[in-house]
Design a protein around this motif. Structure first.
Motif, PDB file in Angstrom:
ATOM      1  N   TYR A 238       6.734  14.802  27.895  1.00 45.07           N
ATOM      2  CA  TYR A 238       5.868  15.203  28.510  1.00 45.07           C
ATOM      3  C   TYR A 238       3.637  14.561  29.199  1.00 45.07           C
ATOM      4  CZ  TYR A 238       2.386  19.216  30.229  1.00 45.07           C
ATOM      5  OH  TYR A 238       1.811  20.344  31.334  1.00 45.07           O
ATOM      6  N   VAL A 239       4.087  14.200  27.362  1.00 43.67           N
ATOM      7  CA  VAL A 239       2.841  13.497  27.138  1.00 43.67           C
ATOM      8  C   VAL A 239       2.620  12.154  27.957  1.00 43.67           C
ATOM      9  CG1 VAL A 239       0.643  12.374  25.625  1.00 43.67           C
ATOM     10  CG2 VAL A 239       1.333  14.234  25.144  1.00 43.67           C
ATOM     11  N   GLU A 240       3.178  10.920  27.897  1.00 43.86           N
ATOM     12  CA  GLU A 240       3.573   9.630  28.881  1.00 43.86           C
ATOM     13  C   GLU A 240       3.669  10.220  30.239  1.00 43.86           C
ATOM     14  OE1 GLU A 240       7.593   8.304  27.572  1.00 43.86           O
ATOM     15  OE2 GLU A 240       6.415   7.513  25.406  1.00 43.86           O
ATOM     16  N   ARG A 241       4.327  11.654  30.380  1.00 50.30           N
ATOM     17  CA  ARG A 241       3.742  12.002  31.618  1.00 50.30           C
ATOM     18  C   ARG A 241       3.103  11.708  32.107  1.00 50.30           C
ATOM     19  NH1 ARG A 241       8.091  16.055  34.846  1.00 50.30           N
ATOM     20  NH2 ARG A 241       6.198  17.484  33.361  1.00 50.30           N
ATOM     21  N   PHE A 242       2.013  13.156  31.790  1.00 47.71           N
ATOM     22  CA  PHE A 242       0.876  13.199  31.914  1.00 47.71           C
ATOM     23  C   PHE A 242      -0.023  12.326  32.528  1.00 47.71           C
ATOM     24  CE2 PHE A 242      -3.572  14.663  31.074  1.00 47.71           C
ATOM     25  CZ  PHE A 242      -3.164  15.607  31.355  1.00 47.71           C
ATOM     26  N   HIS A 243      -0.189  10.985  31.608  1.00 50.62           N
ATOM     27  CA  HIS A 243      -0.722   9.954  31.585  1.00 50.62           C
ATOM     28  C   HIS A 243      -0.350   9.226  32.864  1.00 50.62           C
ATOM     29  CE1 HIS A 243      -2.612   9.073  27.612  1.00 50.62           C
ATOM     30  NE2 HIS A 243      -2.117   9.445  26.781  1.00 50.62           N
ATOM     31  N   ILE A 244       0.655   8.836  33.637  1.00 43.41           N
ATOM     32  CA  ILE A 244       1.150   8.399  34.806  1.00 43.41           C
ATOM     33  C   ILE A 244       0.822   9.158  36.108  1.00 43.41           C
ATOM     34  CG2 ILE A 244       2.779   7.537  35.839  1.00 43.41           C
ATOM     35  CD1 ILE A 244       4.397   6.937  33.521  1.00 43.41           C
ATOM     36  N   LEU A 245       0.724  10.235  35.492  1.00 41.41           N
ATOM     37  CA  LEU A 245      -0.080  11.545  36.461  1.00 41.41           C
ATOM     38  C   LEU A 245      -1.456  11.673  36.611  1.00 41.41           C
ATOM     39  CD1 LEU A 245       2.008  14.557  36.612  1.00 41.41           C
ATOM     40  CD2 LEU A 245       2.263  12.352  37.743  1.00 41.41           C
ATOM     41  N   ARG A 246      -1.712  10.953  35.742  1.00 45.70           N
ATOM     42  CA  ARG A 246      -3.252  10.429  35.523  1.00 45.70           C
ATOM     43  C   ARG A 246      -4.188  10.054  36.679  1.00 45.70           C
ATOM     44  NH1 ARG A 246      -6.736   8.330  32.103  1.00 45.70           N
ATOM     45  NH2 ARG A 246      -5.282   7.489  30.477  1.00 45.70           N
ATOM     46  N   LYS A 247      -3.331   9.232  36.195  1.00 41.23           N
ATOM     47  CA  LYS A 247      -3.349   7.670  36.595  1.00 41.23           C
ATOM     48  C   LYS A 247      -3.184   7.369  38.382  1.00 41.23           C
ATOM     49  CE  LYS A 247      -3.791   4.960  32.701  1.00 41.23           C
ATOM     50  NZ  LYS A 247      -2.986   3.844  32.216  1.00 41.23           N
ATOM     51  N   THR A 248      -2.457   8.338  38.923  1.00 40.53           N
ATOM     52  CA  THR A 248      -1.251   8.238  40.158  1.00 40.53           C
ATOM     53  C   THR A 248      -2.458   9.381  40.957  1.00 40.53           C
ATOM     54  OG1 THR A 248       0.744   9.158  39.156  1.00 40.53           O
ATOM     55  CG2 THR A 248       0.425   6.560  39.419  1.00 40.53           C
ATOM     56  N   ALA A 249      -1.002  10.427  40.505  1.00 39.79           N
ATOM     57  CA  ALA A 249      -0.856  12.175  41.496  1.00 39.79           C
ATOM     58  C   ALA A 249      -2.555  12.633  41.085  1.00 39.79           C
ATOM     59  CB  ALA A 249       0.216  13.141  41.016  1.00 39.79           C
ATOM     60  N   ARG A 254      -6.418  16.380  47.050  1.00 39.90           N
ATOM     61  CA  ARG A 254      -5.428  17.688  47.113  1.00 39.90           C
ATOM     62  C   ARG A 254      -5.077  17.650  45.084  1.00 39.90           C
ATOM     63  NH1 ARG A 254      -1.375  15.682  51.339  1.00 39.90           N
ATOM     64  NH2 ARG A 254      -1.305  14.105  49.506  1.00 39.90           N
ATOM     65  N   SER A 255      -5.017  16.758  44.563  1.00 39.67           N
ATOM     66  CA  SER A 255      -4.211  17.287  43.286  1.00 39.67           C
ATOM     67  C   SER A 255      -5.014  18.794  42.954  1.00 39.67           C
ATOM     68  CB  SER A 255      -4.251  16.092  42.204  1.00 39.67           C
ATOM     69  OG  SER A 255      -3.571  17.158  41.712  1.00 39.67           O
ATOM     70  N   TYR A 256      -4.279  19.743  42.162  1.00 39.53           N
ATOM     71  CA  TYR A 256      -4.881  20.697  41.581  1.00 39.53           C
ATOM     72  C   TYR A 256      -5.017  20.070  39.951  1.00 39.53           C
ATOM     73  CZ  TYR A 256      -4.822  25.283  38.902  1.00 39.53           C
ATOM     74  OH  TYR A 256      -4.964  26.304  38.224  1.00 39.53           O
ATOM     75  N   PHE A 257      -5.500  19.004  39.987  1.00 34.61           N
ATOM     76  CA  PHE A 257      -5.273  18.799  38.439  1.00 34.61           C
ATOM     77  C   PHE A 257      -5.877  17.581  39.052  1.00 34.61           C
ATOM     78  CE2 PHE A 257      -1.117  20.288  37.882  1.00 34.61           C
ATOM     79  CZ  PHE A 257      -1.110  21.571  36.941  1.00 34.61           C
ATOM     80  N   ARG A 258      -6.786  17.009  40.376  1.00 34.57           N
ATOM     81  CA  ARG A 258      -7.810  16.426  39.993  1.00 34.57           C
ATOM     82  C   ARG A 258      -8.936  16.189  38.509  1.00 34.57           C
ATOM     83  NH1 ARG A 258     -10.092  12.523  39.947  1.00 34.57           N
ATOM     84  NH2 ARG A 258     -11.621  11.991  41.603  1.00 34.57           N
ATOM     85  N   ARG A 259      -9.463  17.188  38.301  1.00 31.15           N
ATOM     86  CA  ARG A 259      -9.738  17.110  37.389  1.00 31.15           C
ATOM     87  C   ARG A 259      -9.303  16.396  35.994  1.00 31.15           C
ATOM     88  NH1 ARG A 259      -7.175  21.879  37.371  1.00 31.15           N
ATOM     89  NH2 ARG A 259      -6.728  23.247  35.564  1.00 31.15           N
ATOM     90  N   TYR A 260      -8.389  15.903  36.326  1.00 31.64           N
ATOM     91  CA  TYR A 260      -7.557  15.370  34.379  1.00 31.64           C
ATOM     92  C   TYR A 260      -8.462  14.108  34.870  1.00 31.64           C
ATOM     93  CZ  TYR A 260      -6.038  20.082  32.824  1.00 31.64           C
ATOM     94  OH  TYR A 260      -5.783  21.065  32.890  1.00 31.64           O
ATOM     95  N   ALA A 261      -8.319  13.380  36.348  1.00 30.37           N
ATOM     96  CA  ALA A 261      -8.069  11.819  36.582  1.00 30.37           C
ATOM     97  C   ALA A 261      -8.924  11.606  35.778  1.00 30.37           C
ATOM     98  CB  ALA A 261      -7.950  11.923  37.803  1.00 30.37           C
ATOM     99  N   SER A 266      -7.574   8.809  25.355  1.00 27.55           N
ATOM    100  CA  SER A 266      -7.730  10.458  23.636  1.00 27.55           C
ATOM    101  C   SER A 266      -7.756  11.321  24.395  1.00 27.55           C
ATOM    102  CB  SER A 266      -9.052   9.553  22.955  1.00 27.55           C
ATOM    103  OG  SER A 266      -9.876   9.494  23.672  1.00 27.55           O
ATOM    104  N   GLU A 267      -8.832  11.960  25.753  1.00 24.09           N
ATOM    105  CA  GLU A 267      -9.354  12.908  25.585  1.00 24.09           C
ATOM    106  C   GLU A 267      -7.219  13.336  26.437  1.00 24.09           C
ATOM    107  OE1 GLU A 267     -13.870  13.230  27.024  1.00 24.09           O
ATOM    108  OE2 GLU A 267     -12.172  12.187  28.601  1.00 24.09           O
ATOM    109  N   ALA A 268      -7.592  12.601  27.630  1.00 24.05           N
ATOM    110  CA  ALA A 268      -5.649  12.885  27.897  1.00 24.05           C
ATOM    111  C   ALA A 268      -4.766  13.630  26.797  1.00 24.05           C
ATOM    112  CB  ALA A 268      -5.309  11.531  28.679  1.00 24.05           C
ATOM    113  N   VAL A 269      -4.634  12.453  25.882  1.00 20.96           N
ATOM    114  CA  VAL A 269      -3.436  13.025  25.089  1.00 20.96           C
ATOM    115  C   VAL A 269      -3.768  13.821  24.397  1.00 20.96           C
ATOM    116  CG1 VAL A 269      -2.800  12.181  22.576  1.00 20.96           C
ATOM    117  CG2 VAL A 269      -3.250  10.828  24.036  1.00 20.96           C
ATOM    118  N   GLU A 270      -5.503  14.913  24.098  1.00 18.58           N
ATOM    119  CA  GLU A 270      -5.875  15.815  23.319  1.00 18.58           C
ATOM    120  C   GLU A 270      -5.343  17.309  24.291  1.00 18.58           C
ATOM    121  OE1 GLU A 270      -9.553  18.492  22.537  1.00 18.58           O
ATOM    122  OE2 GLU A 270     -10.252  16.190  22.733  1.00 18.58           O
ATOM    123  N   VAL A 271      -5.231  17.248  25.839  1.00 23.60           N
ATOM    124  CA  VAL A 271      -5.098  18.038  26.366  1.00 23.60           C
ATOM    125  C   VAL A 271      -3.790  18.184  26.922  1.00 23.60           C
ATOM    126  CG1 VAL A 271      -5.586  18.618  29.886  1.00 23.60           C
ATOM    127  CG2 VAL A 271      -7.508  17.523  27.935  1.00 23.60           C
TER     128      VAL A 271
END
Length: 315
Positions: A238-249, A254-261, A266-271
């Motif tokens: 799940y964390v690995e996928r989050f990292h990939i999505l942070r750099k892509t989608a 338009r992304s609901y999660f644009r705030r995480y991009a 380290s912040e991405a791992v924490e979130v």
């Protein structure tokens, strides 16, 4: 031979035992096909497809044929000329475990069998309540939990499909906007097989606060599959996928999660870890994992996201 225990409802197959059940079924996918089916951060290979998914597609084909023979015999007895109804396959498991890839690979393989070219795939994400409803009910933080789904709409859809209705529509969900697309519908036109993929499709308990259920999604399924893995591995995926999505989608405006991009690593791992621990892990432990042993077949994955064992219910 598969591992056998008189005290278990399942037969357990390692790779060698399971892949021998493929027999002469040809591999109809190539690397280009597989590239389109892979999920984010999954490493599914043609070898894994050949060893595990092809024997499974053969089993499903045998069961499909048996199911259709039963319908033909019943119609002959009744003198009924109504159309045959689809064979329904359910695929369940945790967020990030790879159930969507499993469903897509099975759809691709089964659609290549000569006797059932029309295989439809429906995800239960489309039956989530819209975000506005979840916000109004104060359960936006429970999205993905049983109470966040419009169970009655999902049951009506499955009932219509299983009744042989000529045209049935399903809502469409966008993972980009994280909401239902109100101007889009998925149209299902009497397929031979329908694969239903979702978190809670094997659930058999009433949802707190809702009317007591007389029907469940599992009542409509002819065969069910649970994709399993150790919880600590799913958390890592799940964390690995989050990292990939942070750099892509997530970079899409338009992304609901644009705030995480723009988070740091380290912040991405924490979130991602916090979201997993506060939402996805409780849902897995409370609602999803307890349904595992209701499945007819369990695909057990190891640390590298690859299937290691198959458990098939004896009866």
């Amino acid at each position: 031979m598969p591992a056998y225990s008189p005290f278990s409802p399942y037969l357990t197959f390692g790779c060698d035992e399971w892949k021998s059940l493929r027999e002469s079924v040809p591999l109809t996918l190539d690397e280009k096909d597989l590239e389109k089916l892979r999920g984010i951060n999954e490493k599914i290979s043609l070898e894994e497809v050949s060893d595990f998914y092809l024997p499974l597609s053969r089993l499903l084909n045998v069961l499909f044929a048996q199911n259709q023979d039963t319908y033909r015999a019943t119609r002959l007895f009744l003198g009924d000329i109504s159309p045959q109804v689809p064979f329904l396959i359910g695929v369940s498991g945790s967020v990030a475990v790879g159930k969507s890839t499993t469903a897509r690979v099975l759809q691709a393989l089964l659609s290549r069998w000569p006797d059932h070219p029309y295989v439809e795939l429906v995800t239960t994400d489309g039956f989530l309540y819209p975000n506005a409803v979840l916000e109004e009910r104060g359960i936006m933080h429970r999205k993905g939990f049983p109470e966040s789904f419009d169970r009655q709409k999902l049951l009506r859809f499955l009932s219509n499909v299983k009744s042989g209705s000529p045209v049935v529509t399903a809502p469409v969900y966008s993972h980009l906007t994280y909401d239902i697309l109100h101007d889009e519908k998925k149209v299902v036109r009497q397929p031979d097989i329908v694969i239903v993929e979702g978190l809670n499709i094997l659930q058999s308990l009433d949802v707190e606060g809702q009317e007591r259920a007389s029907l469940f999604v599992s009542d409509f399924l002819d065969f069910s599959i649970y994709v399993d893995a150790p919880k600590e591995e799913i958390a890592r995926w799940y964390v690995e996928r989050f990292h990939i999505l942070r750099k892509t989608a997530f970079k899409d405006p338009r992304s609901y999660f644009r705030r995480y991009a723009d988070l740091s690593d380290s912040e991405a791992v924490e979130v991602a870890t916090r979201i997993w621990q506060e939402i996805n892990l409780p849902n897995l432990e409370e609602n999803i994992l307890p349904t595992k042993n209701r499945a007819r077949l369990i695909l057990e994955k190891g640390a590298d996201h690859v299937i290691e064992r198959v458990k098939l219910r004896k009866l």
